[in-house]
Design an enzyme around this catalytic site. Sequence first.
Site, PDB file in Angstrom:
ATOM      1  NE  ARG A 114      -3.859  -2.055   2.162  1.00 46.62           N
ATOM      2  CZ  ARG A 114      -3.525  -3.085   2.901  1.00 46.62           C
ATOM      3  NH1 ARG A 114      -2.655  -3.246   3.819  1.00 46.62           N
ATOM      4  NH2 ARG A 114      -4.334  -4.218   2.812  1.00 46.62           N
ATOM      5  CE  LYS A 136       0.189  14.150 -14.472  1.00 51.89           C
ATOM      6  NZ  LYS A 136      -0.097  14.808 -16.018  1.00 51.89           N
ATOM      7  CD  GLU A 178       8.997  17.350 -22.707  1.00 52.84           C
ATOM      8  OE1 GLU A 178       8.450  18.321 -22.133  1.00 52.84           O
ATOM      9  OE2 GLU A 178       8.757  16.452 -23.286  1.00 52.84           O
ATOM     10  CE  LYS A 220       6.426  17.645 -14.327  1.00 51.75           C
ATOM     11  NZ  LYS A 220       6.678  16.482 -15.098  1.00 51.75           N
ATOM     12  CD  GLU A 230      -3.018  17.348 -15.564  1.00 53.77           C
ATOM     13  OE1 GLU A 230      -3.599  17.729 -16.570  1.00 53.77           O
ATOM     14  OE2 GLU A 230      -2.209  16.640 -15.330  1.00 53.77           O
ATOM     15  NE  ARG A 235       1.321  17.759 -13.063  1.00 52.02           N
ATOM     16  CZ  ARG A 235       1.521  17.030 -12.287  1.00 52.02           C
ATOM     17  NH1 ARG A 235       0.832  17.140 -11.183  1.00 52.02           N
ATOM     18  NH2 ARG A 235       2.390  16.092 -12.520  1.00 52.02           N
ATOM     19  CG  ASN A 239       0.387  18.376 -21.825  1.00 54.17           C
ATOM     20  OD1 ASN A 239       1.277  17.613 -21.560  1.00 54.17           O
ATOM     21  ND2 ASN A 239      -0.871  17.867 -20.855  1.00 54.17           N
ATOM     22  CG  HIS A 242       3.333  17.547 -24.739  1.00 56.73           C
ATOM     23  ND1 HIS A 242       4.531  18.558 -24.538  1.00 56.73           N
ATOM     24  CD2 HIS A 242       4.014  16.622 -24.188  1.00 56.73           C
ATOM     25  CE1 HIS A 242       5.206  18.134 -24.088  1.00 56.73           C
ATOM     26  NE2 HIS A 242       5.322  16.998 -23.691  1.00 56.73           N
ATOM     27  CG  HIS A 246       0.655  13.281 -26.892  1.00 56.96           C
ATOM     28  ND1 HIS A 246      -0.250  13.939 -25.732  1.00 56.96           N
ATOM     29  CD2 HIS A 246       1.574  12.882 -26.244  1.00 56.96           C
ATOM     30  CE1 HIS A 246       0.668  14.258 -24.763  1.00 56.96           C
ATOM     31  NE2 HIS A 246       1.621  13.392 -24.757  1.00 56.96           N
ATOM     32  CG  HIS A 259       7.932  12.602 -25.340  1.00 53.06           C
ATOM     33  ND1 HIS A 259       6.488  12.683 -25.768  1.00 53.06           N
ATOM     34  CD2 HIS A 259       8.194  13.397 -24.454  1.00 53.06           C
ATOM     35  CE1 HIS A 259       5.820  13.606 -25.074  1.00 53.06           C
ATOM     36  NE2 HIS A 259       7.140  14.076 -24.189  1.00 53.06           N
TER      37      HIS A 259
HETATM   38  N1  LIG Z   1       5.980  10.679 -14.986  1.00 56.11           N
HETATM   39  C1  LIG Z   1       6.039  11.876 -15.886  1.00 56.11           C
HETATM   40  O1  LIG Z   1       5.595  12.959 -15.368  1.00 56.11           O
HETATM   41  C2  LIG Z   1       6.791  11.588 -17.207  1.00 56.11           C
HETATM   42  C3  LIG Z   1       6.839  12.708 -17.964  1.00 56.11           C
HETATM   43  C4  LIG Z   1       7.438  12.469 -19.382  1.00 56.11           C
HETATM   44  C5  LIG Z   1       7.790  11.343 -19.759  1.00 56.11           C
HETATM   45  N2  LIG Z   1       7.502  10.076 -18.982  1.00 56.11           N
HETATM   46  C6  LIG Z   1       7.917   8.873 -19.300  1.00 56.11           C
HETATM   47  O2  LIG Z   1       9.308   8.838 -19.430  1.00 56.11           O
HETATM   48  C7  LIG Z   1       9.789   7.785 -20.393  1.00 56.11           C
HETATM   49  C8  LIG Z   1      10.991   8.186 -21.230  1.00 56.11           C
HETATM   50  O3  LIG Z   1      11.893   8.399 -20.533  1.00 56.11           O
HETATM   51  P1  LIG Z   1      13.360   8.770 -21.128  1.00 56.11           P
HETATM   52  O4  LIG Z   1      13.413   9.485 -22.212  1.00 56.11           O
HETATM   53  O5  LIG Z   1      14.197   8.900 -19.952  1.00 56.11           O
HETATM   54  O6  LIG Z   1      13.697   7.296 -21.565  1.00 56.11           O
HETATM   55  P2  LIG Z   1      14.535   5.724 -20.768  1.00 56.11           P
HETATM   56  O7  LIG Z   1      14.251   5.596 -19.625  1.00 56.11           O
HETATM   57  O8  LIG Z   1      13.913   4.676 -21.862  1.00 56.11           O
HETATM   58  O9  LIG Z   1      16.013   6.212 -21.204  1.00 56.11           O
HETATM   59  C9  LIG Z   1      16.462   6.216 -22.356  1.00 56.11           C
HETATM   60  C10 LIG Z   1      17.875   5.551 -22.774  1.00 56.11           C
HETATM   61  O10 LIG Z   1      18.778   6.033 -22.220  1.00 56.11           O
HETATM   62  C11 LIG Z   1      19.423   5.033 -21.240  1.00 56.11           C
HETATM   63  N3  LIG Z   1      20.051   5.849 -20.259  1.00 56.11           N
HETATM   64  C12 LIG Z   1      19.454   6.090 -19.020  1.00 56.11           C
HETATM   65  N4  LIG Z   1      20.530   7.098 -18.323  1.00 56.11           N
HETATM   66  C13 LIG Z   1      21.684   7.126 -19.209  1.00 56.11           C
HETATM   67  C14 LIG Z   1      23.005   7.611 -18.942  1.00 56.11           C
HETATM   68  N5  LIG Z   1      23.096   8.505 -18.086  1.00 56.11           N
HETATM   69  N6  LIG Z   1      24.034   7.293 -19.946  1.00 56.11           N
HETATM   70  C15 LIG Z   1      23.522   6.626 -20.967  1.00 56.11           C
HETATM   71  N7  LIG Z   1      22.201   5.793 -21.323  1.00 56.11           N
HETATM   72  C16 LIG Z   1      21.334   5.989 -20.266  1.00 56.11           C
HETATM   73  C17 LIG Z   1      18.526   3.978 -20.666  1.00 56.11           C
HETATM   74  O11 LIG Z   1      18.965   2.993 -20.366  1.00 56.11           O
HETATM   75  C18 LIG Z   1      17.557   4.103 -22.045  1.00 56.11           C
HETATM   76  O12 LIG Z   1      18.118   3.018 -22.875  1.00 56.11           O
HETATM   77  C19 LIG Z   1       8.500   7.489 -20.977  1.00 56.11           C
HETATM   78  O13 LIG Z   1       8.091   6.158 -20.586  1.00 56.11           O
HETATM   79  C20 LIG Z   1       7.581   8.380 -20.759  1.00 56.11           C
HETATM   80  O14 LIG Z   1       6.277   8.141 -20.618  1.00 56.11           O
HETATM   81  C21 LIG Z   1       6.948  10.401 -17.756  1.00 56.11           C
HETATM   82 ZN   LIG Z   2       6.962  15.599 -22.638  1.00 56.60          ZN
END
Ligand SMILES: NC(=O)c1ccc[n+]([C@@H]2O[C@H](COP(=O)([O-])OP(=O)(O)OC[C@H]3O[C@@H](n4cnc5c(N)ncnc54)[C@H](O)[C@@H]3O)[C@@H](O)[C@H]2O)c1
Ligand SMILES: [Zn+2]
Length: 368
Positions: A114, A136, A178, A220, A230, A235, A239, A242, A246, A259
């Site tokens: 939990r 989130k 971003e 942020k 939101e 908030r 976007n 976005h 999307h 992305h």
């Molecule tokens: N929670 C939120 O508010 C929120 C906001 C935006 C995006 N997201 C989510 O984030 C995800 C995308 O995140 P991301 O772009 O970080 O992708 P990711 O976590 O897939 O990382 C990208 C790649 O970089 C590698 N990596 C990580 N750190 C590294 C480093 N220091 N050196 C070399 N390689 C490294 C990872 O292993 C991966 O292969 C999506 O799932 C998206 O939905 C969430």
């Molecule tokens: Zn984004």
Amino acid sequence: MQTPASHIVVKTPVVDSIGELFAAHGLGRKCVLLFDENTRKLFGDDILESLRNQGFQTCELVVPARETSKSLSSAWKLYSRMIESNIDRSWNLLAVGGGVVGDLGGYIAASYYRGIPVVQLPTTLLAMTDSSIGGKVAVNHPLGKNLIGFFHMPELVLIDPAYLKSLPSREIYGGMSEVVKYGFIADRSFFDFLDEHFEEIIRFEEPYLTEAVSRSAFIKADVVEKDFRETTGLRATLNFGHTFAHGLEMLAEYRNLRHGEAVTIGMVCALCLSHRLGFLAEAELTEGLRLLGKIRFPKGVIEKRFLSHESDALYESMFSDKKKIDRKLRFVLVDRIGRAFLHGEDVERADVIDSIEDARAWFRKRNA
Ligand SMILES: NC(=O)c1ccc[n+]([C@@H]2O[C@H](COP(=O)([O-])OP(=O)(O)OC[C@H]3O[C@@H](n4cnc5c(N)ncnc54)[C@H](O)[C@@H]3O)[C@@H](O)[C@H]2O)c1
Ligand SMILES: [Zn+2]
């Protein structure tokens, strides 16, 4: 609710102070560490050694480095590992990685027993400036991304920009999208800073890199703090770009389009729309496009993932975005650089299509 900003620490090397930081935030020294295969290989030994030297009891979990790790089935396997390792409520979870590990780790922490505390240790530019902040957390469902999740605020977000040095340039440019977004929506002086020091940031030069990361993270956090669930529209300004992005991601079926790349294209469209609807002056449009022009794409991505689609197809795809309400598209616009708003009224289809056309013309000229 906690103030997110008071829980963000930007420091190099941050891991050396982890014991102190945990103590200051009332967190115990039992820690489940979640990595993906890359972050385990790159940083795992150092982090685990440092934690053990600071008196931590640790349990290590590793998932494949891909988006599909953000799933219920992978969460299920990790729950089993945790139960078998006798992890109870007295433990914390430290998520070491990009947004995938951060979202999955947050999801597991929110649900296990939990809810146990989660600490984020982001290692991508996107995670440091966006996904680790705001609470989130989610896994994906086969029918849509991020649909199953919680709001689960991290107890701490530990940001160490030095981790970025091993990040491939495509991930850096993606993350910069971003970062630049925060300049557009919230802070004119940050926009100017990014415009002036873009190349230094991309080359990881200090103090520019840390300033870019830290100002983004705090913008942020500030937005999230003022409109956690939101309700006021603030908030939603996160976007910016976005709605278009999307749509593009759906069209590309998430293949070979990061992305951040979709968001850069989306922001070009959103700037053009802001101008077309009479909110944004021509001079500011030009300035905005100049900064966006500094964000590079791998060869062929713009052509294949944007220019090859008809504007109509993108428009239709935008309706599939899960944030649609009654088939109405909502747009975040800017009326000057540094100030965004959620446009409440309907936007004519023709205006949206024309702004996509404006964006296409701009990219064609840039690529020529
Ligand atoms: N929670 C939120 O508010 C929120 C906001 C935006 C995006 N997201 C989510 O984030 C995800 C995308 O995140 P991301 O772009 O970080 O992708 P990711 O976590 O897939 O990382 C990208 C790649 O970089 C590698 N990596 C990580 N750190 C590294 C480093 N220091 N050196 C070399 N390689 C490294 C990872 O292993 C991966 O292969 C999506 O799932 C998206 O939905 C969430
Ligand atoms: Zn984004």
